[in-house]
Design an enzyme around this catalytic site. Structure first.
Site, PDB file in Angstrom:
ATOM      1  N   CYS A  44       8.643  86.623   4.400  1.00 49.64           N
ATOM      2  CA  CYS A  44       7.489  86.147   5.344  1.00 49.64           C
ATOM      3  C   CYS A  44       7.816  84.980   6.027  1.00 49.64           C
ATOM      4  O   CYS A  44       7.280  84.688   6.989  1.00 49.64           O
ATOM      5  CB  CYS A  44       6.035  86.329   4.873  1.00 49.64           C
ATOM      6  N   GLN A  58      22.617  65.857   7.086  1.00 44.40           N
ATOM      7  CA  GLN A  58      23.042  66.653   6.268  1.00 44.40           C
ATOM      8  C   GLN A  58      22.327  66.853   4.972  1.00 44.40           C
ATOM      9  O   GLN A  58      22.535  67.872   4.267  1.00 44.40           O
ATOM     10  CB  GLN A  58      24.538  66.828   6.186  1.00 44.40           C
ATOM     11  N   CYS A  65       9.740  81.588   1.789  1.00 45.10           N
ATOM     12  CA  CYS A  65       9.989  83.119   1.403  1.00 45.10           C
ATOM     13  C   CYS A  65      10.877  83.627   2.488  1.00 45.10           C
ATOM     14  O   CYS A  65      11.044  83.663   3.532  1.00 45.10           O
ATOM     15  CB  CYS A  65       8.542  83.444   1.668  1.00 45.10           C
ATOM     16  N   ARG A  95      31.162  68.140  -1.903  1.00 44.56           N
ATOM     17  CA  ARG A  95      32.494  68.334  -1.648  1.00 44.56           C
ATOM     18  C   ARG A  95      33.491  67.119  -1.992  1.00 44.56           C
ATOM     19  O   ARG A  95      34.697  67.245  -1.980  1.00 44.56           O
ATOM     20  CB  ARG A  95      32.744  68.759  -0.275  1.00 44.56           C
ATOM     21  N   ASP A 153      17.742  66.033   0.664  1.00 39.63           N
ATOM     22  CA  ASP A 153      16.812  65.290  -0.485  1.00 39.63           C
ATOM     23  C   ASP A 153      15.560  64.475   0.286  1.00 39.63           C
ATOM     24  O   ASP A 153      14.677  63.931  -0.670  1.00 39.63           O
ATOM     25  CB  ASP A 153      17.735  64.369  -1.368  1.00 39.63           C
ATOM     26  N   HIS A 207      20.497  71.012   7.468  1.00 35.82           N
ATOM     27  CA  HIS A 207      20.571  71.943   6.222  1.00 35.82           C
ATOM     28  C   HIS A 207      19.273  72.205   5.416  1.00 35.82           C
ATOM     29  O   HIS A 207      19.392  72.476   4.371  1.00 35.82           O
ATOM     30  CB  HIS A 207      21.673  71.258   5.362  1.00 35.82           C
TER      31      HIS A 207
HETATM   32 ZN   LIG Z   1       6.183  85.914   1.663  1.00 33.50          ZN
END
Ligand SMILES: [Zn+2]
Length: 253
Positions: free
Chosen positions: A137, A106, A134, A39, A109, A126
């Site tokens: 799941c 925030q 995933c 930003r 890395d 974050h």
């Molecule tokens: Zn999965």
């Protein structure tokens, strides 16, 4: 108590008398490691608003082409080779002095952990780009495993356990924060006697609210950022200048 005109000296005295420091870090500490801001004036989204649109969770989940583009750009991210800088290391020194209560970041890395900050102290509001999750799941795995599959020819790798869509374990636009994580960030802010905000524009909520929350709980507020923030008015000390120079001056033993 003697006063000084030097804002760094003033902030250093506040740091030296603090016993429970909560640090909030934003993109500014990592730009000095070569990771682009999103930003800021030279930020990715400022220069290319379309990139912001592609970062929304709805587009990512709905459009295979968006995911393929995301995986391709992840392969080339400058963040993989970024190294922690003196700013990150200064916060490790602060922890070794025994006064770091928590490090809310925030950033995605993991440069704090790579510098040597204890993972248990780091609250990644974050998420982390070094993990995948995933969407179906919830399984998490190292990002490197997924990137190896992309390099081997899978344009849009899916979960090996359930076949669901994989994404970076970070909070995209349109995606909810993880409640336990943001709750912890707000809780530690309320326990601080000094809140040190570093390299954050303090414009992204609810994370930015750790500053007024700490202030209301009695903490001193020290802000280190190159641009003005909406919280400057409640800061006890306000410092500009390169973070990799200012933080060592504030935090070293
Ligand atoms: Zn999965």
């Amino acid at each position: 108590m003697a006063t000084s005109d030097d804002p760094v000296d003033d902030a250093r005295r506040r740091m030296d008398s603090a016993r429970r420091v909560v640090v909030l870090t934003g993109a500014g500490i990592s730009t000095e490691s070569g990771i682009p801001d999103f930003r800021g004036p030279r930020g990715v989204w400022t220069r290319n608003p379309a990139a912001e649109k592609q970062s929304t969770i709805q587009n990512y989940l709905a459009e295979p082409e968006v995911r393929k583009a995301a995986w391709r750009s992840r392969l080339d991210s400058p963040a993989w080779s970024a190294e922690p800088n003196a700013g990150h290391r200064a916060l490790v020194a602060l922890e070794r002095r025994g006064v770091l209560h928590a490090l809310v970041t925030q950033n995605i890395d993991e440069l704090h952990q790579r510098a040597g900050s204890s993972p248990a102290k780091v609250v990644e509001v974050h998420g982390s780009m070094r993990r995948v999750m995933c969407w179906e799941c919830g399984r998490r795995a190292p990002m490197e495993e997924a990137l190896a599959r992309v390099r081997a020819g899978e344009a849009d790798p899916h979960c090996l356990a359930c076949g669901g869509i994989l994404k970076s374990d970070t909070i995209s636009f349109g995606q909810a924060l993880v409640p336990e994580v943001i709750d912890r960030a707000l809780a530690v802010a309320g326990q601080a006697d000094l809140l040190l905000a570093v390299g954050s524009t303090l414009q992204v909520y609810p994370v930015a609210s750790v500053v007024p929350l700490a202030k209301d709980a009695g903490a001193r507020i020290v802000i280190v950022n190159n641009q003005p923030t909406p919280m400057d008015a409640i800061a006890d000390a306000l410092l500009r200048g390169p973070i990799s120079e200012v933080l060592p001056a504030l935090c070293s033993a």
